[in-house]
Write a protein that holds these residues in place. Structure first.
Motif, PDB file in Angstrom:
ATOM      1  N   VAL A  81       6.748  10.781  -4.131  1.00  0.00           N
ATOM      2  CA  VAL A  81       5.610  10.720  -3.201  1.00  0.00           C
ATOM      3  C   VAL A  81       4.948   9.350  -3.332  1.00  0.00           C
ATOM      4  O   VAL A  81       4.395   9.017  -4.385  1.00  0.00           O
ATOM      5  N   PHE A  82       5.006   8.575  -2.259  1.00  0.00           N
ATOM      6  CA  PHE A  82       4.487   7.210  -2.316  1.00  0.00           C
ATOM      7  C   PHE A  82       2.994   7.195  -2.623  1.00  0.00           C
ATOM      8  O   PHE A  82       2.521   6.346  -3.382  1.00  0.00           O
ATOM      9  N   GLY A  83       2.243   8.126  -2.073  1.00  0.00           N
ATOM     10  CA  GLY A  83       0.808   8.169  -2.350  1.00  0.00           C
ATOM     11  C   GLY A  83       0.516   8.390  -3.821  1.00  0.00           C
ATOM     12  O   GLY A  83      -0.436   7.808  -4.373  1.00  0.00           O
ATOM     13  N   VAL A  84       1.314   9.211  -4.479  1.00  0.00           N
ATOM     14  CA  VAL A  84       1.130   9.434  -5.916  1.00  0.00           C
ATOM     15  C   VAL A  84       1.431   8.163  -6.695  1.00  0.00           C
ATOM     16  O   VAL A  84       0.737   7.826  -7.655  1.00  0.00           O
ATOM     17  N   ARG A  85       2.458   7.432  -6.263  1.00  0.00           N
ATOM     18  CA  ARG A  85       2.794   6.167  -6.930  1.00  0.00           C
ATOM     19  C   ARG A  85       1.625   5.179  -6.842  1.00  0.00           C
ATOM     20  O   ARG A  85       1.236   4.560  -7.838  1.00  0.00           O
ATOM     21  N   VAL A  86       1.065   5.060  -5.644  1.00  0.00           N
ATOM     22  CA  VAL A  86      -0.061   4.134  -5.468  1.00  0.00           C
ATOM     23  C   VAL A  86      -1.255   4.576  -6.302  1.00  0.00           C
ATOM     24  O   VAL A  86      -1.896   3.763  -6.990  1.00  0.00           O
ATOM     25  N   PHE A  87      -1.571   5.881  -6.249  1.00  0.00           N
ATOM     26  CA  PHE A  87      -2.686   6.395  -7.044  1.00  0.00           C
ATOM     27  C   PHE A  87      -2.458   6.154  -8.539  1.00  0.00           C
ATOM     28  O   PHE A  87      -3.380   5.782  -9.268  1.00  0.00           O
ATOM     29  N   HIS A  88      -1.226   6.375  -8.982  1.00  0.00           N
ATOM     30  CA  HIS A  88      -0.910   6.141 -10.393  1.00  0.00           C
ATOM     31  C   HIS A  88      -1.192   4.701 -10.784  1.00  0.00           C
ATOM     32  O   HIS A  88      -1.810   4.426 -11.816  1.00  0.00           O
ATOM     33  N   HIS A  89      -0.729   3.761  -9.957  1.00  0.00           N
ATOM     34  CA  HIS A  89      -0.932   2.352 -10.276  1.00  0.00           C
ATOM     35  C   HIS A  89      -2.425   2.018 -10.375  1.00  0.00           C
ATOM     36  O   HIS A  89      -2.865   1.346 -11.317  1.00  0.00           O
ATOM     37  N   ALA A 121      -2.113  -5.989 -10.644  1.00  0.00           N
ATOM     38  CA  ALA A 121      -2.151  -6.859  -9.464  1.00  0.00           C
ATOM     39  C   ALA A 121      -0.768  -6.969  -8.825  1.00  0.00           C
ATOM     40  O   ALA A 121      -0.618  -6.926  -7.594  1.00  0.00           O
ATOM     41  N   ALA A 122       0.273  -7.100  -9.679  1.00  0.00           N
ATOM     42  CA  ALA A 122       1.636  -7.221  -9.152  1.00  0.00           C
ATOM     43  C   ALA A 122       2.058  -5.931  -8.446  1.00  0.00           C
ATOM     44  O   ALA A 122       2.743  -5.967  -7.415  1.00  0.00           O
ATOM     45  N   LEU A 123       1.639  -4.799  -8.995  1.00  0.00           N
ATOM     46  CA  LEU A 123       2.034  -3.521  -8.406  1.00  0.00           C
ATOM     47  C   LEU A 123       1.345  -3.285  -7.066  1.00  0.00           C
ATOM     48  O   LEU A 123       1.883  -2.593  -6.196  1.00  0.00           O
ATOM     49  N   VAL A 124       0.144  -3.827  -6.882  1.00  0.00           N
ATOM     50  CA  VAL A 124      -0.514  -3.722  -5.578  1.00  0.00           C
ATOM     51  C   VAL A 124       0.328  -4.423  -4.517  1.00  0.00           C
ATOM     52  O   VAL A 124       0.550  -3.886  -3.415  1.00  0.00           O
ATOM     53  N   ARG A 125       0.815  -5.617  -4.843  1.00  0.00           N
ATOM     54  CA  ARG A 125       1.696  -6.347  -3.919  1.00  0.00           C
ATOM     55  C   ARG A 125       2.986  -5.563  -3.675  1.00  0.00           C
ATOM     56  O   ARG A 125       3.470  -5.458  -2.536  1.00  0.00           O
ATOM     57  N   SER A 126       3.530  -5.001  -4.743  1.00  0.00           N
ATOM     58  CA  SER A 126       4.743  -4.203  -4.621  1.00  0.00           C
ATOM     59  C   SER A 126       4.521  -2.994  -3.716  1.00  0.00           C
ATOM     60  O   SER A 126       5.383  -2.661  -2.891  1.00  0.00           O
ATOM     61  N   ASP A 127       3.380  -2.356  -3.865  1.00  0.00           N
ATOM     62  CA  ASP A 127       3.084  -1.185  -3.038  1.00  0.00           C
ATOM     63  C   ASP A 127       2.923  -1.560  -1.569  1.00  0.00           C
ATOM     64  O   ASP A 127       3.305  -0.801  -0.671  1.00  0.00           O
TER      65      ASP A 127
END
Length: 793
Positions: A11-19, A424-430
């Protein structure tokens, strides 16, 4: 969920929330530690843990895919910091909070497992079908309890969680003096043991046995009364021990007899062989954290393939392959240091209760480690359990009144900076993944946007090539895109198959065959073997024997993967395919031969019907012949009943579904009951919903069952899921390289559905059904002709 697991990848939303959440929570905790002058909590493992992190980053730099390896460090890094949070709780005198939280989670797992078991029996629809086993009592259906999996999603994960926790709960119950607490903990241990047994996992037995042996040995070493009891009752205790060992061996043999376990063992052995080969190829820093799945696609035997596998199914070999000899040495040193620290604490424990709890924690950890020889457990509850046990084994008892311990402030500061950079890197990745997800509906522009935002993530380049191949009118541009993508990911078998399709469109059959051979070398179980034979047969430049052998190998691999039987007219169109099919059928079960010949050569069916049936397969053949050829439903009912009573070879669900077809006119309620039994037991070759459509009392219900009577075409998403952190792209082979469908008889419910829509003037819906048939089976000329007639008129 917050520290890994299925939802993080699915679930992409869970990935973003996790980050976002994990970055904020851990950063806050580290900041508070720095403000209070405490730094990172001190443990004897800290120097080695710092070296471990350095090795992780070194392995990423020298990995097969540095971009993904760096991303894969995020999860172990956050888990490592969570380990320090647990150590902080213990050093702050909050041992009870940490351990009882683990027992509370265990209780929830037991309740969820019980809910799955109850749902199987009562039909609540939780983790099982809505039909309950209770409704089948009295119908002669053998009821076998399901393999529990719901709490953690995988039965092996559930066994790996419950086995060591049963040891831990039992040890805590043994150590406490409060009667109510002892009873509660022992009850929890018994329930956890029951859940473990119902998983059907051999690893759980191994974990439990290792944990109990270690705990018993430690208790005997320090307890003189137990030593006296053992000396006094040595003979009966020895006999009892032999009995327990014998029972455990018998249980393991029984569980191992399951065909699923046998095939899994072959895969596991090849995974281990692959891990050794990978280590030999890259012995220093390995292939990078999380990159075993990528490396294994190169090293594996294409005969034993399960594209879902991204680990070595052995924690120690996986560590060796991903971090090399350097990482393995550091991991071994961490293990030695942990054992040494635990031994010191156990030896110096001031009370028997403390000593027993340390023994229980260590024994549970040993059990977890024993099972890790056969699997790798990435589920959050499992990781948290292992971290809890490790933290308890190295941390001395302290109270809330003791002054707080001061750790390394530079280490805490470095950790904070690292977490913030990662965040910060994961925000760009997301952001890039959001664009990629938007491209899944066919938007080439969004795929190119994903490449621009995150050019190092190879999946996005593959998606651009895939969409270019789908949409470009010029095969030359599409071929160039595919070649670029395959240079980046040479194990993308779907890419090689699609490249072959594009080359064949240009008439370059020789190069197309080479591309298909690349796909065959990656995986014998994809469609490439069939497609190679088809192109080679059309080219007429390859040995006829080689083409027949390729067709036959495809059929064997196809059936071993429990895919539909070869009923399509494709297999009867040429002499070579008929030869391959005949050779394939010679070593197949009687019921398989009958089903295939019923569609391809009905004149041979009479010869397959036994004069005096004995086994279930023979009774089924007699019943099927009586029903479909002779039209004798009563005789078929009797024959199918004999087959069900014997139940020695044929899948039992198929037998009940077959009898339901015979009972439609004789006993509609009995037919419905048989269909329920088929659903409960599972079917392979039958279509229960097609029979239900005949029993439906309304047009809407009939159409619903017809629509759900044909098994769907599955698009595998394991390649990208394993290589790219759970991201999925739904790469499909181009239409001109599709496998043949399941056969017109299997597709007949959809033909009937289309006819139903045409009869009521719902032409658009009929068109969609015919398109679905052609998507499922491109060779269906009847559907193609009907579609052409409807769209032209």
């Amino acid at each position: 969920m917050l520290f890994g697991g299925a939802y993080y990848t699915q679930v992409f939303g869970v990935r973003v929330f996790h980050h976002l959440f994990t970055t904020a929570a851990i950063s806050l905790w580290l900041t508070l530690r720095l403000v209070r002058g405490r730094g990172l909590p001190p443990t004897p493992l800290n120097p080695l843990l710092i070296v471990t992190v350095v090795v992780w980053f070194a392995s990423a730099v020298f990995s097969l895919d540095p971009r993904m390896a760096l991303e894969n460090i995020w999860m172990p890094l956050t888990l490592l910091l969570l380990f320090f949070v647990m150590v902080d709780l213990l050093q702050s005198g909050r041992e009870t909070l940490l351990v009882e939280t683990q027992f509370l989670i265990a209780t929830l797992v037991v309740l969820m497992a019980g809910l799955q078991l109850g749902s199987w029996y009562f039909g609540w629809g939780f983790g099982t079908q809505a039909l309950g086993a209770r409704s089948m009592i009295g119908a002669g259906v053998p009821l076998t309890p399901p393999r529990l999996f719901v709490p953690l999603g995988v039965s092996t994960w559930l066994s790996a969680y419950t086995a060591p926790l049963a040891v831990l709960a039992g040890a805590w119950g043994w150590s406490t003096r409060r009667r109510d607490a002892r009873i509660g903990l022992w009850l929890l241990a018994i329930l956890l043991l029951g859940v473990m047994l119902l998983t059907g996992s051999r690893g759980g037995w191994i974990s439990l046995a290792a944990g109990l042996v270690v705990f018993a040995a430690l208790e005997v070493i320090k307890n003189t009364r137990l030593q006296q009891v053992i000396r006094r009752f040595a003979l009966p205790l020895g006999i009892a021990l032999i009995g327990v060992v014998a029972a455990a061996v018998v249980a393991l043999v029984v569980v191992s007899a399951d065909p699923g376990h046998s095939s899994g063992d072959m895969l596991r052995f090849d995974l281990w062989r692959g891990a050794v080969q990978i280590t030999a190829d890259r012995p220093d820093f390995g292939v990078g954290i999380g990159e075993f799945g990528r490396a294994y696609r190169i090293a594996r035997d294409p005969t034993y393939v399960d594209n879902r596998l991204g680990t070595a199914h052995n924690f120690y070999l996986n560590t060796l392959a991903e971090t090399g000899l350097v990482g393995a040495v550091i991991a071994a040193a961490l293990g030695v240091m942990l054992v040494w620290r635990w031994w010191r604490l156990w030896q110096s424990a001031e009370t028997n209760s403390r000593r027993t709890r340390l023994a229980g924690a260590f024994a549970a950890l040993v059990g977890f480690g024993a099972q890790s020889f056969f699997d790798i457990f990435a589920s959050p509850p499992l990781i948290l359990l292992a971290l809890t046990l490790a933290a308890y084994c190295i941390t001395d008892v302290r109270s809330k009144l003791d002054p707080p311990l001061r750790g390394s402030r530079p280490a805490a500061l470095a950790s904070l900076i690292g977490v913030l950079i990662f965040g910060a890197a994961l925000v760009r990745s997301d952001q890039a993944q959001a664009a990629f997800n938007a491209s899944l509906n066919g938007s080439l522009e969004q795929a190119q946007q994903a490449v621009m935002l995150d050019p190092s993530l190879r999946l996005y380049t593959l998606q651009v090539a895939y969409l270019t191949g789908e949409q470009s009118a010029d095969s030359t541009d599409a071929i160039a895109s595919y070649r670029e993508a395959l240079d980046l990911e040479p194990t993308w078998d779907t890419g090689w198959i699609n490249l072959a399709a594009l080359l064949q469109r240009q008439g370059d059959t020789s190069t197309a065959l080479d591309a298909l051979q690349h796909a065959i070398d990656i995986d014998n179980h994809n469609a490439a073997l069939l497609l190679w034979a088809r192109l080679a047969e059309a080219q007429k430049g390859t040995s006829r024997a080689a083409i027949v052998d390729a067709y036959k190998r495809y059929l064997h691999d196809h059936l071993s993967d429990h895919k539909p039987l070869p009923l399509s007219s494709f297999w009867w169109e040429t002499d070579l395919r008929r030869q391959a099919l005949d050779a394939f059928l010679t070593d197949q079960a009687l019921e398989v031969r009958y089903r295939v010949l019923a569609d391809h050569d009905p004149d041979q069916l009479a010869a397959l019907v036994p004069a005096a049936p004995t086994g279930a397969a023979e009774w089924w053949v007699a019943g099927e012949y009586a029903l479909t050829v002779e039209g004798n439903a009563a005789a078929a009912d009797s024959d199918f009943t004999h087959a069900i009573d014997l139940n020695d070879t044929v899948l039992l669900g198929d037998l009940y579904a077959s009898r339901a077809r015979a009972r439609i006119q004789l006993d509609p309620s009995g037919a419905a009951s048989d269909l329920n039994a088929a659903d409960l037991l599972g079917v392979y070759a039958e279509q229960p919903n097609a029979t239900r459509a005949q029993l439906a009392d309304s047009l809407g219900a009939q159409r619903f069952y017809l629509a759900n009577a044909v098994p769907p075409r599955v698009i595998e998403q394991n390649f990208e899921g394993v290589l790219f952190g759970g991201r999925v792209a739904s790469f499909d082979v181009l239409p001109d390289m599709r496998e043949p469908g399941p056969g017109q008889r299997v597709l007949q419910p959809w033909y009937d559905l289309a006819a139903s829509y045409r009869a009521t003037g719902e032409t658009d819906k009929a068109v969609n059904v015919y398109r679905a048939i052609l998507d499922r089976a491109p060779e269906e000329t009847d559907a193609r002709d009907a579609l052409a007639h409807l769209t032209e008129s």
